[in-house]
Design an enzyme around this catalytic site. Structure first.
Site, mmCIF file in Angstrom:
data_model
loop_
_atom_site.group_PDB
_atom_site.id
_atom_site.type_symbol
_atom_site.label_atom_id
_atom_site.label_comp_id
_atom_site.label_asym_id
_atom_site.label_seq_id
_atom_site.Cartn_x
_atom_site.Cartn_y
_atom_site.Cartn_z
ATOM 1 N N SER A 163 0.800 -1.230 0.088
ATOM 2 C CA SER A 163 0.127 -0.197 0.027
ATOM 3 C C SER A 163 0.931 1.046 -0.078
ATOM 4 O O SER A 163 1.731 1.371 0.629
ATOM 5 C CB SER A 163 -0.845 0.044 1.176
ATOM 6 O OG SER A 163 -1.638 0.955 1.263
ATOM 7 N N GLY A 164 0.740 2.098 -0.914
ATOM 8 C CA GLY A 164 1.406 3.452 -0.975
ATOM 9 C C GLY A 164 2.632 3.199 -1.910
ATOM 10 O O GLY A 164 3.570 4.211 -2.013
ATOM 11 N N SER B 125 -2.202 -7.703 -3.590
ATOM 12 C CA SER B 125 -2.094 -9.308 -4.020
ATOM 13 C C SER B 125 -0.907 -9.684 -3.429
ATOM 14 O O SER B 125 0.154 -10.259 -4.005
ATOM 15 C CB SER B 125 -2.109 -9.241 -5.688
ATOM 16 O OG SER B 125 -1.488 -8.561 -6.445
HETATM 17 N N1 LIG Z 1 -5.710 -4.393 6.527
HETATM 18 C C1 LIG Z 1 -5.371 -3.762 5.106
HETATM 19 N N2 LIG Z 1 -4.337 -4.458 4.614
HETATM 20 C C2 LIG Z 1 -4.211 -3.751 3.470
HETATM 21 N N3 LIG Z 1 -4.669 -2.603 2.643
HETATM 22 C C3 LIG Z 1 -5.967 -2.323 3.504
HETATM 23 C C4 LIG Z 1 -6.357 -2.874 4.708
HETATM 24 N N4 LIG Z 1 -7.450 -2.202 4.974
HETATM 25 C C5 LIG Z 1 -7.696 -1.457 4.108
HETATM 26 N N5 LIG Z 1 -6.909 -1.338 3.179
HETATM 27 C C6 LIG Z 1 -6.918 -0.566 1.902
HETATM 28 O O1 LIG Z 1 -7.523 -1.400 0.836
HETATM 29 C C7 LIG Z 1 -6.588 -1.449 -0.277
HETATM 30 C C8 LIG Z 1 -6.065 -3.062 -0.543
HETATM 31 O O2 LIG Z 1 -7.083 -3.595 -1.037
HETATM 32 P P1 LIG Z 1 -6.538 -4.775 -2.118
HETATM 33 O O3 LIG Z 1 -7.880 -5.162 -2.685
HETATM 34 O O4 LIG Z 1 -5.670 -4.402 -3.269
HETATM 35 O O5 LIG Z 1 -5.922 -5.920 -1.232
HETATM 36 S S1 LIG Z 1 -5.414 -7.299 -1.474
HETATM 37 O O6 LIG Z 1 -4.983 -7.480 -2.639
HETATM 38 O O7 LIG Z 1 -6.618 -8.083 -1.296
HETATM 39 O O8 LIG Z 1 -4.559 -7.655 -0.183
HETATM 40 C C9 LIG Z 1 -5.252 -0.664 0.129
HETATM 41 O O9 LIG Z 1 -5.240 0.171 -0.942
HETATM 42 P P2 LIG Z 1 -3.891 0.523 -1.522
HETATM 43 O O10 LIG Z 1 -3.238 1.603 -0.578
HETATM 44 O O11 LIG Z 1 -4.052 1.290 -2.925
HETATM 45 O O12 LIG Z 1 -2.887 -0.676 -1.992
HETATM 46 C C10 LIG Z 1 -5.941 0.208 1.529
HETATM 47 O O13 LIG Z 1 -6.085 1.356 0.939
HETATM 48 N N1 LIG Z 2 7.951 7.727 -8.116
HETATM 49 C C1 LIG Z 2 6.690 7.410 -7.443
HETATM 50 N N2 LIG Z 2 5.690 6.732 -8.220
HETATM 51 C C2 LIG Z 2 4.462 6.686 -7.830
HETATM 52 N N3 LIG Z 2 3.939 7.417 -6.812
HETATM 53 C C3 LIG Z 2 4.869 8.019 -6.026
HETATM 54 C C4 LIG Z 2 6.054 8.245 -6.560
HETATM 55 N N4 LIG Z 2 6.608 9.230 -5.831
HETATM 56 C C5 LIG Z 2 5.675 9.619 -4.803
HETATM 57 N N5 LIG Z 2 4.677 8.903 -5.011
HETATM 58 C C6 LIG Z 2 3.314 9.256 -4.144
HETATM 59 O O1 LIG Z 2 2.992 7.874 -3.310
HETATM 60 C C7 LIG Z 2 1.570 7.715 -3.416
HETATM 61 C C8 LIG Z 2 1.332 6.391 -3.997
HETATM 62 O O2 LIG Z 2 0.176 6.079 -3.750
HETATM 63 P P1 LIG Z 2 -0.856 5.217 -4.444
HETATM 64 O O3 LIG Z 2 -0.714 5.223 -6.013
HETATM 65 O O4 LIG Z 2 -2.206 5.187 -3.970
HETATM 66 O O5 LIG Z 2 -0.285 3.670 -3.958
HETATM 67 P P2 LIG Z 2 -0.939 2.273 -4.106
HETATM 68 O O6 LIG Z 2 -2.018 2.214 -5.070
HETATM 69 O O7 LIG Z 2 0.037 1.241 -4.279
HETATM 70 O O8 LIG Z 2 -1.461 2.225 -2.659
HETATM 71 C C9 LIG Z 2 1.049 8.716 -3.931
HETATM 72 O O9 LIG Z 2 0.609 9.935 -3.222
HETATM 73 C C10 LIG Z 2 2.010 9.331 -4.940
HETATM 74 O O10 LIG Z 2 1.869 10.855 -5.481
#
Ligand SMILES: Nc1ncnc2c1ncn2[C@@H]1O[C@H](COP(=O)(O)OS(=O)(=O)O)[C@@H](OP(=O)(O)O)[C@H]1O
Ligand SMILES: Nc1ncnc2c1ncn2[C@@H]1O[C@H](COP(=O)(O)OP(=O)(O)O)[C@@H](O)[C@H]1O
Length: 199
Positions: free
Chosen positions: A36-37, A108
């Site tokens: 995440s992030g 995933s």
């Molecule tokens: N416990 C926990 N662990 C991980 N992530 C969490 C959780 N709770 C909420 N979220 C939010 O849900 C997004 C992840 O969902 P996914 O469907 O990608 O997860 S997974 O593939 O089934 O593991 C994830 O989004 P991304 O930050 O875009 O990855 C989070 O915003």
């Molecule tokens: N090089 C980079 N590539 C992608 N995102 C970046 C980068 N540098 C900084 N960021 C920041 O990191 C964060 C990534 O969040 P997000 O795209 O929601 O990640 P994820 O979907 O994997 O959770 C955003 O705030 C984005 O602006």
């Protein structure tokens, strides 16, 4: 729940190959995985825009969005994550069959679940893209404030904190978002698609 029996596959008159003839591109699934992030959503949004501008048909499936609809009955236990990825795999397969390039943005976290999707798709149609970023940097970014909540115990089973993330062993592509800008990451993926004649 009882599983359905007496169901028979019904062929269409138009096949995937027929649909691809209307395209100037193939229809692989670009499977983005990472913490995440790490940047999955950001990069898939930018990549989809770049592909669209080239006249390429795409569809983006994103964890946050899909969990509002199709998968709104699933949480974050290992079993629910498995079912989440299984359904997305099946949806991606339909999209590939429809002739679209699918961009999936799901954490995933389990290798086995990702490999199951790879097996589900035709050879060459699964492109695993590892969005690599250290936990430290993801946590510093914390775009949704979720790491802070996970650290304080408000969110349980959070990937990287108290739930695992299994790095891909042989991904088709690795994009390191601590080293590459969003634009550079998009260019790396476009170059891969061109070199391998997907587009
Ligand atoms: N416990 C926990 N662990 C991980 N992530 C969490 C959780 N709770 C909420 N979220 C939010 O849900 C997004 C992840 O969902 P996914 O469907 O990608 O997860 S997974 O593939 O089934 O593991 C994830 O989004 P991304 O930050 O875009 O990855 C989070 O915003
Ligand atoms: N090089 C980079 N590539 C992608 N995102 C970046 C980068 N540098 C900084 N960021 C920041 O990191 C964060 C990534 O969040 P997000 O795209 O929601 O990640 P994820 O979907 O994997 O959770 C955003 O705030 C984005 O602006």
């Amino acid at each position: 729940m009882t599983k359905a029996t007496n169901i028979v596959w019904h062929e269409s008159a138009i096949t995937k190959e027929d649909r691809l003839k209307l395209n100037d591109h193939q229809s692989p699934v670009l499977w983005f995985t990472g913490l995440s992030g790490s940047g999955k959503s950001t990069i898939t949004v930018a990549l989809e825009k770049a592909l669209y501008e080239k006249g390429i048909r795409t569809y983006r499936l994103d964890g946050d969005n899909i969990r509002h609809g199709l998968n709104n009955n699933l949480g974050f236990s290992p079993e629910d994550r498995k079912e989440n990825i299984r359904r997305i795999g099946e949806v991606s397969k339909l999209m590939s069959d429809a002739g679209l390039i699918t961009l999936t943005a799901f954490i995933s976290p389990y290798r086995e679940d990702r490999d199951n999707v790879r097996q589900l798709l035709a050879k060459g149609d699964f492109i695993e893209v590892y969005i690599k970023c250290s936990l430290e940097s993801c946590e510093a970014r914390d775009p949704k404030g979720l790491y802070q909540k996970a650290r304080s115990g408000e969110i349980k089973q959070f990937t990287g904190i108290d739930a695992p993330y299994e790095e891909p062993l042989h991904p088709e592509l690795v994009v390191n978002t601590e080293q590459n800008s969003i634009e550079e990451s998009v260019d790396i993926i476009l170059a891969y698609l061109r070199t391998n004649q997907y587009i």
